[in-house]
Design a protein around this motif. Structure first.
Motif, short mmCIF file in Angstrom:
data_model
loop_
_atom_site.label_atom_id
_atom_site.label_comp_id
_atom_site.label_asym_id
_atom_site.label_seq_id
_atom_site.Cartn_x
_atom_site.Cartn_y
_atom_site.Cartn_z
N SER A 2 0.85 -1.19 0.00
CA SER A 2 0.00 0.00 0.00
C SER A 2 0.88 1.25 0.00
CB SER A 2 -0.91 0.00 1.23
OG SER A 2 -0.13 0.04 2.40
N VAL A 3 0.32 2.34 -0.46
CA VAL A 3 1.05 3.60 -0.52
C VAL A 3 1.27 4.14 0.89
CG1 VAL A 3 0.97 5.98 -1.35
CG2 VAL A 3 0.10 4.13 -2.79
N GLN A 4 2.48 4.55 1.19
CA GLN A 4 2.82 5.12 2.49
C GLN A 4 3.68 6.36 2.28
OE1 GLN A 4 4.83 2.26 4.92
NE2 GLN A 4 3.24 0.71 4.67
N LEU A 5 3.48 7.34 3.13
CA LEU A 5 4.37 8.50 3.12
C LEU A 5 5.68 8.07 3.78
CD1 LEU A 5 4.81 11.53 2.57
CD2 LEU A 5 3.92 11.96 4.87
N ASN A 6 6.80 8.31 3.11
CA ASN A 6 8.11 7.92 3.62
C ASN A 6 8.84 9.10 4.26
OD1 ASN A 6 11.26 7.77 2.75
ND2 ASN A 6 10.49 5.79 3.50
N LEU A 26 8.25 16.63 20.86
CA LEU A 26 7.61 15.32 20.66
C LEU A 26 8.34 14.16 21.32
CD1 LEU A 26 6.47 15.64 16.93
CD2 LEU A 26 5.15 16.08 19.02
N GLY A 27 9.49 14.43 21.92
CA GLY A 27 10.24 13.34 22.55
C GLY A 27 10.87 12.40 21.55
N LEU A 28 11.30 12.95 20.42
CA LEU A 28 11.91 12.15 19.35
C LEU A 28 13.41 12.44 19.28
CD1 LEU A 28 9.19 12.75 16.61
CD2 LEU A 28 9.48 10.70 18.04
N GLU A 29 14.11 11.65 18.48
CA GLU A 29 15.54 11.83 18.30
C GLU A 29 15.82 12.59 17.00
OE1 GLU A 29 18.03 10.77 20.38
OE2 GLU A 29 16.43 10.18 21.77
N VAL A 30 16.84 13.42 17.04
CA VAL A 30 17.34 14.07 15.82
C VAL A 30 18.34 13.10 15.21
CG1 VAL A 30 18.66 16.01 14.89
CG2 VAL A 30 17.01 16.38 16.73
N GLU A 41 12.65 11.32 12.73
CA GLU A 41 11.78 10.21 12.32
C GLU A 41 10.67 10.00 13.34
OE1 GLU A 41 11.94 5.44 11.20
OE2 GLU A 41 13.80 6.58 11.35
N THR A 42 9.44 9.85 12.85
CA THR A 42 8.29 9.60 13.71
C THR A 42 8.15 8.10 13.97
OG1 THR A 42 6.71 9.41 11.89
CG2 THR A 42 7.11 11.63 12.78
N GLY A 43 7.26 7.76 14.88
CA GLY A 43 7.07 6.37 15.27
C GLY A 43 6.59 5.45 14.17
N ASN A 44 5.97 6.00 13.14
CA ASN A 44 5.51 5.15 12.04
C ASN A 44 6.47 5.18 10.86
OD1 ASN A 44 4.85 7.80 11.35
ND2 ASN A 44 2.93 7.25 10.36
N LEU A 66 -0.27 12.56 15.41
CA LEU A 66 -1.16 11.78 16.27
C LEU A 66 -0.30 11.14 17.35
CD1 LEU A 66 -3.99 10.58 16.78
CD2 LEU A 66 -3.35 8.71 15.22
N ILE A 67 -0.61 11.47 18.60
CA ILE A 67 0.20 10.99 19.72
C ILE A 67 -0.70 10.43 20.81
CG2 ILE A 67 2.07 12.61 19.19
CD1 ILE A 67 1.13 14.40 21.46
N SER A 68 -0.12 9.68 21.74
CA SER A 68 -0.88 9.10 22.84
C SER A 68 -1.22 10.18 23.87
CB SER A 68 -0.07 7.99 23.51
OG SER A 68 1.03 8.55 24.23
N GLU A 69 -2.11 9.85 24.79
CA GLU A 69 -2.46 10.78 25.87
C GLU A 69 -1.23 11.13 26.70
OE1 GLU A 69 -5.31 12.33 26.51
OE2 GLU A 69 -6.55 11.34 25.00
N GLU A 70 -0.41 10.13 27.00
CA GLU A 70 0.80 10.37 27.79
C GLU A 70 1.78 11.25 27.03
OE1 GLU A 70 -0.43 7.22 27.12
OE2 GLU A 70 -1.42 7.00 29.07
N GLU A 71 1.94 11.01 25.74
CA GLU A 71 2.81 11.85 24.93
C GLU A 71 2.28 13.28 24.84
OE1 GLU A 71 4.65 8.57 21.82
OE2 GLU A 71 2.57 9.23 21.58
N PHE A 72 0.95 13.41 24.80
CA PHE A 72 0.36 14.75 24.79
C PHE A 72 0.72 15.49 26.07
CE2 PHE A 72 -2.74 18.05 25.42
CZ PHE A 72 -2.96 18.57 24.15
N ASP A 73 0.54 14.81 27.22
CA ASP A 73 0.87 15.44 28.50
C ASP A 73 2.31 15.95 28.50
OD1 ASP A 73 -1.66 14.90 29.52
OD2 ASP A 73 -1.01 13.06 30.54
N SER A 74 3.23 15.12 28.05
CA SER A 74 4.64 15.49 28.02
C SER A 74 4.91 16.64 27.06
CB SER A 74 5.48 14.27 27.62
OG SER A 74 6.83 14.62 27.50
#
Length: 126
Positions: A2-6, A26-30, A41-44, A66-74
């Motif tokens: 299926s088509v996915q955004l890369n 967002l609590g991500l790595e550079v 890079e995002t989780g997906n 789109l993030i989880s409730e816990e990620e939103f709080d952070s």
């Protein structure tokens, strides 16, 4: 398959500044610099590749996460602690508020060059 955004390229006045700003919220790595790009890079698996271009050439865009409730709080705590202005709506008519669309929570804020960043805990229409 299926088509996915890369990946997508995000224009910035300083690629490292913008990548580190978003990664921090967002609590991500550079990721490591690759040519003219600083990736986050995002989780997906979608990568936002930040590229430095002349400020006058930047057209503000919108990026929603789109993030989880816990990620939103952070993330929301980092927004507030950083003194970053935030809004409940994309038109910035409701400053200092979050929304509860589709039974979740959402908020808009601007990155260092004015891209509208949005975090939500429920997809729209969900």
């Amino acid at each position: 398959m299926s088509v996915q955004l890369n990946h997508t390229i995000v224009h910035s006045r300083d690629n490292r500044e913008s990548a580190e700003f978003l990664a921090h919220i967002l609590g991500l790595e550079v990721g490591p610099e690759w040519g003219p790009f600083i990736p986050v890079e995002t989780g997906n698996g979608v990568t936002l590749d930040f590229a430095t271009i002349p400020v006058e050439s930047i057209t503000p865009q919108h990026y929603a996460f789109l993030i989880s409730e816990e990620e939103f709080d952070s993330a929301f705590e980092k927004i507030r602690a950083g003194g970053i202005e935030y809004f409940a709506d994309p038109h910035r008519r409701h400053p200092g508020e979050i929304n509860h669309n589709d039974g979740g929570r959402g908020v808009y804020f601007l990155d260092p060059v004015g891209h509208a960043m949005e975090i939500i805990t429920r997809p729209y229409g969900g």
